[in-house]
Design a protein around this motif. Structure first.
Motif, short mmCIF file in Angstrom:
data_model
loop_
_atom_site.label_atom_id
_atom_site.label_comp_id
_atom_site.label_asym_id
_atom_site.label_seq_id
_atom_site.Cartn_x
_atom_site.Cartn_y
_atom_site.Cartn_z
N GLU A 1 0.83 -1.20 0.00
CA GLU A 1 0.00 0.00 0.00
C GLU A 1 0.86 1.25 0.00
OE1 GLU A 1 -3.97 -1.62 2.36
OE2 GLU A 1 -2.51 -0.41 3.45
N ASP B 1 -7.13 14.05 6.18
CA ASP B 1 -7.35 12.63 5.90
C ASP B 1 -6.02 11.88 5.77
OD1 ASP B 1 -10.15 12.97 5.75
OD2 ASP B 1 -10.02 13.53 3.64
N LEU C 1 -8.23 2.68 -1.24
CA LEU C 1 -8.79 1.47 -0.62
C LEU C 1 -9.60 1.83 0.62
CD1 LEU C 1 -5.56 -0.70 -0.77
CD2 LEU C 1 -7.62 -1.04 -2.16
N ARG C 2 -9.11 2.80 1.37
CA ARG C 2 -9.81 3.29 2.55
C ARG C 2 -9.25 4.66 2.90
NH1 ARG C 2 -6.21 -0.53 3.71
NH2 ARG C 2 -4.69 -0.18 5.36
N VAL C 3 -10.00 5.40 3.69
CA VAL C 3 -9.61 6.75 4.10
C VAL C 3 -9.92 6.91 5.59
CG1 VAL C 3 -9.94 9.22 3.78
CG2 VAL C 3 -10.14 7.68 1.81
N ILE C 4 -8.91 7.31 6.36
CA ILE C 4 -9.13 7.68 7.74
C ILE C 4 -9.42 9.18 7.77
CG2 ILE C 4 -8.08 7.86 10.03
CD1 ILE C 4 -6.37 5.44 9.37
N HIS C 5 -10.65 9.53 8.18
CA HIS C 5 -11.08 10.93 8.15
C HIS C 5 -10.81 11.62 9.48
CE1 HIS C 5 -13.00 10.67 4.27
NE2 HIS C 5 -13.76 9.66 4.66
N LEU D 1 -5.91 -0.40 9.81
CA LEU D 1 -7.07 -0.86 9.05
C LEU D 1 -8.31 -0.01 9.29
CD1 LEU D 1 -6.58 -4.70 9.46
CD2 LEU D 1 -6.06 -3.30 7.46
N ASN E 1 -11.11 2.88 8.94
CA ASN E 1 -11.71 3.47 7.75
C ASN E 1 -12.85 4.38 8.18
OD1 ASN E 1 -12.06 3.88 4.99
ND2 ASN E 1 -13.49 2.18 4.77
N GLY E 2 -12.94 5.56 7.57
CA GLY E 2 -14.00 6.50 7.90
C GLY E 2 -13.62 7.42 9.04
N THR F 1 -12.50 8.64 12.33
CA THR F 1 -11.65 7.89 13.25
C THR F 1 -10.94 8.82 14.21
OG1 THR F 1 -11.24 6.28 11.48
CG2 THR F 1 -9.79 6.20 13.38
#
Length: 201
Positions: free
Chosen positions: A11, A19, A34-38, A91, A93-94, A96
């Motif tokens: 990754e 983000d 793949l994913r986003v930590i907001h 891992l 996502n969203g 956080t």
């Protein structure tokens, strides 16, 4: 210049203001993450596009950023907005919140530039340059924290910027486990400095 490569999980990790974005290492073209930590105001933090490091063994990602919540009022007097180490589940996502936050006067952190993780022991090794606007700032250092640290605490170990070791404004960083060395790019000296640092290996 502060993205991170996770070559264990293939990754690319990119800090982007509020983000943290994760992309496939083999992606090309217009690719969704793949994913986003907001982060942002509602989650109480921002990366300020600071340094990023991943620990693929303990499954955490660490970014240099700042806390936005009113409940924790300490801020660096230099205003660079990278006075905190924010530690997240890799891992996640969203929306956080960090698992751990390292920040405060005892840390001596004002502007973290880049970092690396020594994953065997979970050590976070940072360059603290104090301010990007000051040519030769005081209080610069290379410091070591644990991925389990939290709160206003000093580094476990540190190398201070001072005339006797030639480091003035540490910027880039790389770890050389085989030789037990930390390699630093110094922004002011326009030089590469290598320190023997066996404690972290």
């Amino acid at each position: 210049d502060t993205l991170e490569i996770d070559d264990v999980h293939n990754e690319v990790i990119v800090p982007q203001k509020d983000d943290i974005l994760f992309y496939p290492l083999t992606a090309t073209g217009d690719t969704a993450p793949l994913r986003v930590i907001h982060g942002g105001r509602k989650n109480g933090w921002t990366t300020a596009s600071g340094g990023t490091a991943v620990d693929p063994i303990h499954n955490v990602v660490v970014v240099a950023g700042t806390i936005l919540s009113d409940g924790n009022v300490w801020h660096s007097p230099y205003g660079d907005s990278r006075e905190s180490l924010l530690i997240f589940d890799r891992l996640a996502n969203g929306d956080t919140k960090p698992l751990h936050v390292i920040r405060g006067p005892k840390t001596g952190m004002h502007a973290i530039r880049q970092m690396q993780i020594e994953p065997k022991n979970g050590w976070i090794v940072i360059t603290q340059m104090t301010s990007g606007e000051i040519p030769e700032p005081e209080g610069t250092y290379v410091g070591v924290y644990s991925i389990n640290d939290d709160g206003d605490i000093p580094p476990r170990w540190r190398i201070d910027g001072k005339p006797s070791n030639g480091m003035k404004k540490p910027h880039g960083i790389a770890l050389d486990p085989r030789n037990k060395e930390v390699v630093i790019a110094d922004m002011r000296m326009n030089a590469i400095l290598t320190f023997y640092f066996p404690e972290i290996f």
